[in-house]
Design a protein around this motif. Structure first.
Motif, PDB file in Angstrom:
ATOM      1  N   PRO A 178      38.593  42.460  37.136  1.00 17.28           N
ATOM      2  CA  PRO A 178      38.294  42.615  38.439  1.00 17.28           C
ATOM      3  C   PRO A 178      39.121  44.120  39.098  1.00 17.28           C
ATOM      4  N   TYR A 200      42.601  44.592  40.969  1.00 15.44           N
ATOM      5  CA  TYR A 200      43.867  44.076  40.750  1.00 15.44           C
ATOM      6  C   TYR A 200      44.197  45.310  40.107  1.00 15.44           C
ATOM      7  N   ARG A 256      40.629  36.618  47.725  1.00 13.61           N
ATOM      8  CA  ARG A 256      41.461  37.975  46.526  1.00 13.61           C
ATOM      9  C   ARG A 256      41.978  36.099  45.294  1.00 13.61           C
ATOM     10  N   ALA A 257      42.348  35.368  45.882  1.00  5.76           N
ATOM     11  CA  ALA A 257      42.371  34.473  45.207  1.00  5.76           C
ATOM     12  C   ALA A 257      41.539  33.818  43.619  1.00  5.76           C
ATOM     13  N   PHE A 316      38.375  37.526  42.865  1.00  6.25           N
ATOM     14  CA  PHE A 316      39.134  38.446  42.459  1.00  6.25           C
ATOM     15  C   PHE A 316      40.128  38.062  40.947  1.00  6.25           C
ATOM     16  N   SER A 317      38.997  36.616  40.761  1.00  9.09           N
ATOM     17  CA  SER A 317      40.283  36.298  40.070  1.00  9.09           C
ATOM     18  C   SER A 317      39.217  37.140  38.392  1.00  9.09           C
ATOM     19  N   GLU A 318      40.399  37.030  37.500  1.00  5.32           N
ATOM     20  CA  GLU A 318      40.221  37.125  35.905  1.00  5.32           C
ATOM     21  C   GLU A 318      38.088  36.557  34.998  1.00  5.32           C
TER      22      GLU A 318
END
Lengths: 240, 268
Positions: free
Chosen positions: A137, A140, B17-18, B21-23
């Motif tokens: 994403p 990051y 966010r956790a 926006f993960s893989e």
């Protein structure tokens, strides 16, 4: 023939005159840098060149044709697909769940087939050395990686003109060098490069012409070497 | 109060966010990922509707088992699954808590307090509610993580959902990405400047923050739209064209799960 011709272009935002009487010709394959202090109107000029905003006054010609009716997205599309703009803030450029999807966004909207998109993403991400980030994403990524991903998202469209707004803003020296070298390579490959900056240190020998704008007006243009040597001029325009 | 609002906003942004926006699990070589996205979407959404219609706890438990099996087979880490849904069954349990006393004072009781008691019927109602919500969210997780956002939009487009609706989903999704990161950064920056808490300043700051987020989101939204337009967006949704044509395994997948859905519906 010039690729861009701007005739007496002005842009007004509310009651603020952001750009006034801009007369500018840009040749095909040129490496142009637009320099000016913060708030000089550089980003607005790039948006005009990308046909995102219409001039309040004046005319813009692209490849000999007058560009009009930019609010009609379908009508303007043939022009826009030849031009790529990388915004100053990479966060606005990277809005998809993964970098891959961001890189695919442009070509998908150009109607390019899946295999070609895949090929372009692979080649661009390898060239910019972001292939290991492709399934991540964008959130990051570091600032440097985001900038590269933002440039990659425009390069996958394979535009004739590549415009980058403040390419080195908030980047460390290594990322700056990398971004500038990517732009140089693009220029060597025949693309027209237009960048804006207020950092004079990034202007290298490749840059063919420099345009200095301040308070929305072009105050000088010409050989970068000569302009950079004129310390008094730069100081008086908050550029040093 | 101020700390509470701040903590809630901070926790929310951390949660987004956790979770969001993960893989990218949709590119993994898992079970759902191999199925044609529109087919997978249709089957999974049918399971969600089924969980709402079924009244039998046993069938609901089977549906939950199916959802967990699909999560494991689709290589979605259970840790992400738990992180994504943890508070939802918990929240539902709080809402369903009064239900365990239903009907208020009529036997059969499991446990009786002075004049009220936990009844079998009440416990059944609350269990069904919690199970339904958990199952629906579990299948939503499979849709989100297994199919992936872009392919999901592609599936909806394939299913003739109007562009205006898809545009709204896409924009909302994209804005969440930007706004959450902005809010998080603003909080961190504020935290770094705070030496001790002052309620008056805190209140003032909260109102500034809301105004600032509003203005920021409007500017960001405009810039993001410009960046999309700059890359050829014309108002039309163009999905990733990775939807392969229907294969035998897609037909088998569809037939098998439709059969399960029909059996569950008839018996539940």
């Amino acid at each position: 023939m010039d690729l861009y011709v701007l005739k007496n272009v002005s842009f007004k935002y509310n009651d603020n005159m952001v750009l006034s009487d801009i007369n500018l010709n840009i040749s095909r394959g040129e490496y142009l840098v637009i320099v000016g202090p913060n708030g000089a109107g550089k980003s607005t000029l790039l948006k005009l060149l990308d046909f995102l905003i219409p001039p309040s006054r004046g005319e813009i010609y692209f490849d000999g044709k007058k560009v009009e009716d930019i609010s009609n997205l379908k009508k303007i599309s043939p022009y826009r697909r030849r031009v790529g703009l990388v915004f100053q803030d990479p966060d606005v450029e990277l809005f998809s769940p993964t970098v891959y999807e961001d890189l695919a966004f442009g070509p998908l909207h150009m109607g390019i087939d899946d295999d070609e998109i895949e090929k372009r993403i692979k080649s661009v991400s390898r060239m910019l050395r972001i292939d290991h980030l492709i399934n991540k994403p964008p959130f990051y990524l570091s600032d440097g990686e985001k900038k590269k991903a933002a440039i990659a998202s425009v390069l996958t469209m394979d535009p004739e003109v590549l415009m980058v707004d403040e390419p080195t803003a908030n980047l460390d020296p290594r990322s700056r060098r990398e971004i500038m070298s990517i732009l140089e390579n693009m220029w060597k490959n025949g693309k027209t490069i237009i960048i804006t900056t207020h950092e004079l240190s990034i202007i290298n020998s490749m840059v063919e012409r420099m345009v200095v704008i301040n308070s929305g007006r072009i105050i000088r243009e010409g050989d970068p070497k000569k302009i950079l040597e004129d310390r008094d001029f730069l100081q008086s325009n908050d550029l040093e | 109060m101020i700390d509470y609002i701040e903590k809630t906003l901070m926790d929310l942004s951390k949660y987004f966010r956790a979770v969001y926006f993960s893989e990218d699990f949709s590119s993994r070589n898992g079970f759902i990922q191999k199925v044609n996205p529109p087919i997978a979407f249709l089957v999974l959404i049918s399971f969600i509707f089924l969980s709402i219609l079924v009244h039998d706890i046993f069938i609901l438990i089977i549906l939950y088992t199916i959802s967990i099996s699909l999560i494991v087979l689709s290589r979605i880490p259970l840790s992400y699954y738990i992180k994504s849904i943890a508070f939802i069954p918990l929240f539902t349990a709080i809402i369903a808590l009064p239900y365990i006393f239903y009907p208020f004072s009529q036997p059969p009781f499991i446990y009786k307090f002075s004049f009220i008691g936990i009844t079998y019927q009440g416990l059944r109602y609350s269990s069904i509610l919690i199970l339904r919500v958990t199952i629906a969210v579990s299948f939503m997780i499979i849709i989100y993580y297994g199919i992936g956002f872009q392919r999901l939009i592609g599936s909806l487009k394939f299913l003739k959902i109007p562009d205006i609706f898809l545009n709204m989903i896409s924009f909302t999704y994209r804005y969440i990405f930007l706004i959450v990161s902005q809010v998080y950064d603003i909080f961190l920056s504020r935290k770094s400047k705070m030496c001790k808490s002052n309620k008056k300043i805190g209140r003032k700051w909260q109102s500034y923050l809301l105004g600032h987020i509003f203005v920021r989101s409007s500017v960001l939204g405009e810039n993001m739209y410009n960046s999309m337009v700059s890359r050829g967006y014309t108002g039309e949704i163009v999905p990733m064209k990775k939807n392969k044509s229907m294969q035998y395994n897609d037909i088998f997948f569809l037939a098998f799960f439709i059969l399960i859905i029909i059996i569950a519906f008839v018996h539940g």
